[in-house]
Design a protein around this motif. Structure first.
Motif, PDB file in Angstrom:
ATOM      1  N   TRP A  37      40.195  43.164  46.294  1.00  0.00           N
ATOM      2  CA  TRP A  37      41.142  42.388  45.499  1.00  0.00           C
ATOM      3  C   TRP A  37      42.253  41.852  46.391  1.00  0.00           C
ATOM      4  CZ3 TRP A  37      41.063  47.833  44.178  1.00  0.00           C
ATOM      5  CH2 TRP A  37      42.106  48.566  44.749  1.00  0.00           C
ATOM      6  N   ASN A  38      42.882  40.786  45.925  1.00  0.00           N
ATOM      7  CA  ASN A  38      44.120  40.260  46.502  1.00  0.00           C
ATOM      8  C   ASN A  38      45.207  40.382  45.449  1.00  0.00           C
ATOM      9  OD1 ASN A  38      42.928  39.376  48.933  1.00  0.00           O
ATOM     10  ND2 ASN A  38      42.308  37.459  47.996  1.00  0.00           N
ATOM     11  N   ARG A  63      38.935  39.518  44.255  1.00  0.00           N
ATOM     12  CA  ARG A  63      39.509  39.021  43.003  1.00  0.00           C
ATOM     13  C   ARG A  63      41.023  38.960  43.114  1.00  0.00           C
ATOM     14  NH1 ARG A  63      39.024  42.458  37.326  1.00  0.00           N
ATOM     15  NH2 ARG A  63      40.388  41.134  36.045  1.00  0.00           N
ATOM     16  N   ASN A  64      41.628  37.864  42.703  1.00  0.00           N
ATOM     17  CA  ASN A  64      43.073  37.744  42.671  1.00  0.00           C
ATOM     18  C   ASN A  64      43.611  38.431  41.422  1.00  0.00           C
ATOM     19  OD1 ASN A  64      43.578  36.387  45.057  1.00  0.00           O
ATOM     20  ND2 ASN A  64      43.509  34.361  44.125  1.00  0.00           N
ATOM     21  N   THR A 118      46.841  38.955  39.214  1.00  0.00           N
ATOM     22  CA  THR A 118      48.176  38.418  38.982  1.00  0.00           C
ATOM     23  C   THR A 118      48.778  38.889  37.670  1.00  0.00           C
ATOM     24  OG1 THR A 118      47.218  36.437  37.946  1.00  0.00           O
ATOM     25  CG2 THR A 118      47.670  36.333  40.312  1.00  0.00           C
ATOM     26  N   GLU A 123      43.006  31.429  49.319  1.00  0.00           N
ATOM     27  CA  GLU A 123      42.015  32.320  48.730  1.00  0.00           C
ATOM     28  C   GLU A 123      40.867  32.542  49.685  1.00  0.00           C
ATOM     29  OE1 GLU A 123      40.413  32.065  44.796  1.00  0.00           O
ATOM     30  OE2 GLU A 123      42.202  31.032  44.097  1.00  0.00           O
ATOM     31  N   ARG A 174      47.572  42.520  49.890  1.00  0.00           N
ATOM     32  CA  ARG A 174      48.452  41.575  49.213  1.00  0.00           C
ATOM     33  C   ARG A 174      48.359  40.274  49.977  1.00  0.00           C
ATOM     34  NH1 ARG A 174      52.421  41.913  45.730  1.00  0.00           N
ATOM     35  NH2 ARG A 174      52.770  44.136  45.918  1.00  0.00           N
ATOM     36  N   ASP A 175      47.931  39.213  49.299  1.00  0.00           N
ATOM     37  CA  ASP A 175      47.721  37.920  49.949  1.00  0.00           C
ATOM     38  C   ASP A 175      49.026  37.139  49.923  1.00  0.00           C
ATOM     39  OD1 ASP A 175      46.914  35.561  50.917  1.00  0.00           O
ATOM     40  OD2 ASP A 175      45.509  35.069  49.320  1.00  0.00           O
ATOM     41  N   PRO A 191      48.576  38.567  45.000  1.00  0.00           N
ATOM     42  CA  PRO A 191      49.554  37.583  45.488  1.00  0.00           C
ATOM     43  C   PRO A 191      50.979  38.030  45.179  1.00  0.00           C
ATOM     44  CG  PRO A 191      47.783  36.520  44.253  1.00  0.00           C
ATOM     45  CD  PRO A 191      47.657  37.994  44.008  1.00  0.00           C
TER      46      PRO A 191
END
Length: 211
Positions: free
Chosen positions: A93-94, A15-16, A18, A10, A4-5, A96
């Motif tokens: 992946w991130n 890949r983000n 959301t 970035e 979890r960013d 957010p």
């Protein structure tokens, strides 16, 4: 690879995620397992993946198609039917921090499923480490720290730790970069407050002001 960013920054490649619908599509134990195996082992067929995660090729084919629908995997070319190989579209992946409650819930589930598998690998290491050479038993680490920091300081600490581990990222993508004797090593970075923040609402007005 999976995090979890919270930094707002970035990092390349991952890949983000959301969108709640996309996160829900990933939030399945078999899909998390398939993603991890493709990350660790490169392109594989549904049959090969099934052998690695203990599922049938039919089950793997179904979940691979669902992952492909949401852009997580794609056909790697060659082969037909269950003999066609699949690969990841991005490495990791991130997630957010989300303002959308549905995305927050789905993201938390993805992370929980991923961490459960990671903790399972940690437990397996504990049970089997006696069979590893002494150099690996000495090199492996199992530490815990408690520090008093501000949110800004914690963000900076996490950035610095990520930067250190990112030095080895290319080795995950390109086996030719791995030196002789290298093994896949999993590092979990979990940083979180263990007490609630102070309740400033109970504080009186600043000096010199009237309520």
């Amino acid at each position: 690879v999976y995090c979890r960013d919270v930094s707002g920054e970035e990092r390349p490649e991952p890949r983000n995620l959301t969108d709640a619908r996309t996160l829900r599509a990933l939030a399945h134990p078999v899909r998390i397992a398939l993603y991890e195996e493709l990350a660790f082992g490169g392109a594989m067929t549904a049959t090969e993946l099934g052998e690695r995660i203990g599922e049938t090729p039919t089950t793997c084919s179904f979940h691979l198609r669902q992952l492909a629908k949401y852009g997580f995997v794609e056909e790697a070319g060659g082969g037909k039917g269950r003999a066609r190989p699949w690969r990841l579209t991005s490495l990791g992946w991130n997630i957010p921090a989300a303002h959308d409650p549905e995305a927050q819930i789905a993201g938390d589930l993805v992370l929980r499923l991923s961490r459960e598998r990671a903790f399972g690998r940690y437990q397996r290491w504990q049970e089997t480490k006696s069979g590893y050479p002494g150099e690996w038993r000495e090199a492996a680490d199992d530490s815990e720290y408690v520090t008093y920091v501000t949110a800004e300081e914690l963000t900076q600490v996490n950035k610095e730790l990520h930067a250190v581990l990112a030095r080895f990222r290319e080795r995950l993508k390109d086996p030719a970069r791995r030196p002789p004797g290298a093994l896949p090593v999993e590092t979990l970075l979990l940083s979180y407050p263990i007490e609630p923040p102070p309740d400033d609402s109970r504080a009186g007005p600043p000096a010199g002001e009237n309520g």
